[in-house]
Motif scaffolding. Structure first.
Motif, PDB file in Angstrom:
ATOM      1  N   LYS A  47      -2.940  10.454   6.882  1.00  0.00           N
ATOM      2  CA  LYS A  47      -4.250  10.170   7.477  1.00  0.00           C
ATOM      3  C   LYS A  47      -4.909  11.445   7.990  1.00  0.00           C
ATOM      4  O   LYS A  47      -6.129  11.620   7.871  1.00  0.00           O
ATOM      5  N   ILE A 103       0.141   5.794  -1.815  1.00  0.00           N
ATOM      6  CA  ILE A 103      -0.994   5.559  -0.917  1.00  0.00           C
ATOM      7  C   ILE A 103      -2.302   5.781  -1.663  1.00  0.00           C
ATOM      8  O   ILE A 103      -3.251   4.996  -1.536  1.00  0.00           O
ATOM      9  N   THR A 140       2.820   8.278   6.967  1.00  0.00           N
ATOM     10  CA  THR A 140       1.476   7.731   6.766  1.00  0.00           C
ATOM     11  C   THR A 140       0.489   8.348   7.755  1.00  0.00           C
ATOM     12  O   THR A 140      -0.678   8.571   7.416  1.00  0.00           O
ATOM     13  N   ALA A 164      -3.417   4.116   3.751  1.00  0.00           N
ATOM     14  CA  ALA A 164      -2.224   4.507   4.504  1.00  0.00           C
ATOM     15  C   ALA A 164      -1.872   3.452   5.545  1.00  0.00           C
ATOM     16  O   ALA A 164      -0.698   3.225   5.848  1.00  0.00           O
ATOM     17  N   GLY A 182       1.539   1.755   6.698  1.00  0.00           N
ATOM     18  CA  GLY A 182       1.992   1.921   8.080  1.00  0.00           C
ATOM     19  C   GLY A 182       2.431   0.613   8.700  1.00  0.00           C
ATOM     20  O   GLY A 182       3.495   0.530   9.336  1.00  0.00           O
ATOM     21  N   THR A 233      -3.139   4.006  13.743  1.00  0.00           N
ATOM     22  CA  THR A 233      -1.676   4.043  13.686  1.00  0.00           C
ATOM     23  C   THR A 233      -1.073   3.314  14.876  1.00  0.00           C
ATOM     24  O   THR A 233      -0.076   2.591  14.736  1.00  0.00           O
TER      25      THR A 233
END
Length: 468
Positions: free
Chosen positions: A104, A258, A100, A81, A85, A169
């Motif tokens: 997660k 993903i 994304t 992911a 991202g 992230t």
């Protein structure tokens, strides 16, 4: 006189401008500082537990090998992911980053539940795999210390996963400072908790290895709280979090993409971490002294590898964002410069590691034999560290373009087809001294480095995976 800096010289493309290094260091230094402080506290934690004796130190080290496998499973599970991202952010698609993030959460919690169940049910059997050669009394004590530590450290699984979901992230969107500050706070909580709970200071009970585990859990909870609160309070900086929990629905196509790209990464981290655990188990066949020495060596190594670890994260973010914007030439140029800079920096950290290799093992309350072996292992690790820097950056560069099957073959494929059979055979079927075995095993990475160089030169990783 010949101009040695003229553009025609091949090495010139490996040197960036001031603006390039400014951008690189703004990304890498916070990650470096966070990892350095975290590893330094891990080092102090190791020393504090080491003051209790060789058996407590070895028991904790064995459990941390198991936790290491879990940590890399989380890392691998979120990495797929993460590729999307970084590229979504480079493409200016905040909704994509949000999706994304949701992926997660779902995947990370699933890993946490499974890991907790496996370690709770099979942890004791896994610890025993490392205790096959030594005095029976030492082995039993080590097992009991390991079991005691495991039952407490299991409580860090959920907060650890949540921290990784948020922090990864944030880094993908260029927000590297907050994870660093949260890590620093957690480090001081961990350090204070270790001092109080391991040794029973300020009226607290003397908990020994259980105290070390409790301090780690407390630190992880604090880190988790800091990351969550800051991200939600500063929504203008973190647009992905706005509405992120209104639904955990992820578009089917994105989820499948993903999974397609991320599955090789997840399997890679699972196999690679399991391979490292198996390698250490092979080393442990040479005696209880080797278990203690490899623990000291790996702890010191983690202190000094923060530079190339951070550079790997930085090249993944920088190149990933450029690939998301379809700036392929820029991405290739960036990767070359970051890799060269990482290797050059590691030459200095390796030298420092060699100079201090005799002093570090002396900080542990263990035997002269363990200290001497640990010092030799530290020097071997230092000599090979520049190559490790190249390998790490090469792996993340190839991964930034979504070439996850290739990274799987490059990493775990090499480990399970070449390195692990080699170490198993040389340990079980030869009488070579452990330091020779140690050197031969880690020198195999020269083969892997040659393969990585060819993959980078071919540019097969240059692709945009988020373009409409």
């Amino acid at each position: 006189m010949e101009n040695r800096n003229k553009p025609g010289r091949p090495w010139r493309r490996l040197i960036g401008t001031k603006q390039f290094y400014k951008k690189l260091l703004l990304l890498a230094v916070p990650i470096m500082i966070q990892n350095a402080i975290t590893n330094f506290v891990g080092f102090l934690d190791n020393i504090m537990v080491g003051q209790l004796g060789t058996e407590p130190m070895s028991g904790v080290a064995i459990v941390n090998q198991l936790i290491f496998v879990f940590n890399l499973l989380v890392f691998g599970g979120l990495s797929g992911a993460g590729i999307f991202g970084a590229q979504f952010y480079g493409h200016g698609d905040h909704e994509g980053v949000r999706d994304t993030f949701r992926f997660k959460i779902i995947f990370g919690m699933a890993i946490a539940v499974v890991a907790f169940a496996v370690l709770l049910a099979s942890g004791e059997s896994l610890i025993r795999l490392y205790l096959t050669n030594g005095e029976s009394g030492n082995l039993r004590e080590t097992f009991l210390y390991g079991k005691e530590y495991l039952m407490v450290i299991l409580l860090e699984i959920i907060p650890f996963v949540v921290v990784q979901i948020y922090a990864s992230t944030l880094r993908e969107t260029g927000q590297t400072m907050l994870p660093m500050f949260a890590g620093i706070i957690a480090v001081f909580v961990n350090l204070a908790g270790n001092y109080v709970l391991i040794f029973g200071k300020f009226g607290a009970p003397r908990m020994g290895v259980a105290g070390a585990a409790a301090a780690t859990v407390l630190a992880r909870v604090v880190e988790c709280a800091v990351v969550i609160i800051w991200t939600h309070v500063n929504k203008e900086k973190n647009q992905f979090i706005t509405g992120a929990y209104r639904s955990l629905r992820v578009p089917k196509k994105l989820a499948l993409d993903i999974i397609k790209k991320g599955s090789p990464l997840f399997v890679n981290e699972a196999l690679w971490s399991a391979g490292i655990a198996l390698v250490n188990q092979c080393f442990s066949m040479r005696g209880f002294t080797v278990v203690a020495a490899t623990n000291i060596s790996s702890t010191i190594g983690n202190l000094f590898n923060v530079v190339f670890i951070a550079m790997g994260s930085a090249v993944a973010i920088m190149a990933g964002q450029q690939l998301g914007a379809s700036e392929f030439d820029k991405a290739k140029d960036t990767a070359a410069k970051v890799i060269a800079f990482s290797v050059c920096c590691t030459l200095f950290t390796s030298l420092l590691m060699i100079l201090l290799s005799g002093a570090f093992p002396g900080l542990y309350n263990t035997s002269v034999e363990v200290r001497g072996m640990a010092g030799s292992m530290i020097r071997i690790t230092a000599y090979l560290m520049p190559m490790q820097a190249f390998l790490h950056a090469a792996y993340f560069t190839i991964r930034s373009g979504g070439r996850t099957v290739i990274t799987f073959l490059f990493d775990s494929g090499f480990s399970w087809c070449v390195a692990i059979p080699f170490i198993y055979c040389i340990v079980h079927f030869t009488g070579l001294p452990i330091l020779v075995v140690y050197t031969l095993y880690y020198s195999l990475d020269f083969i892997k480095a040659a393969v990585g160089y060819v993959l980078l030169k071919k540019g097969i990783w240059l692709q945009n995976i988020v373009a409409a």
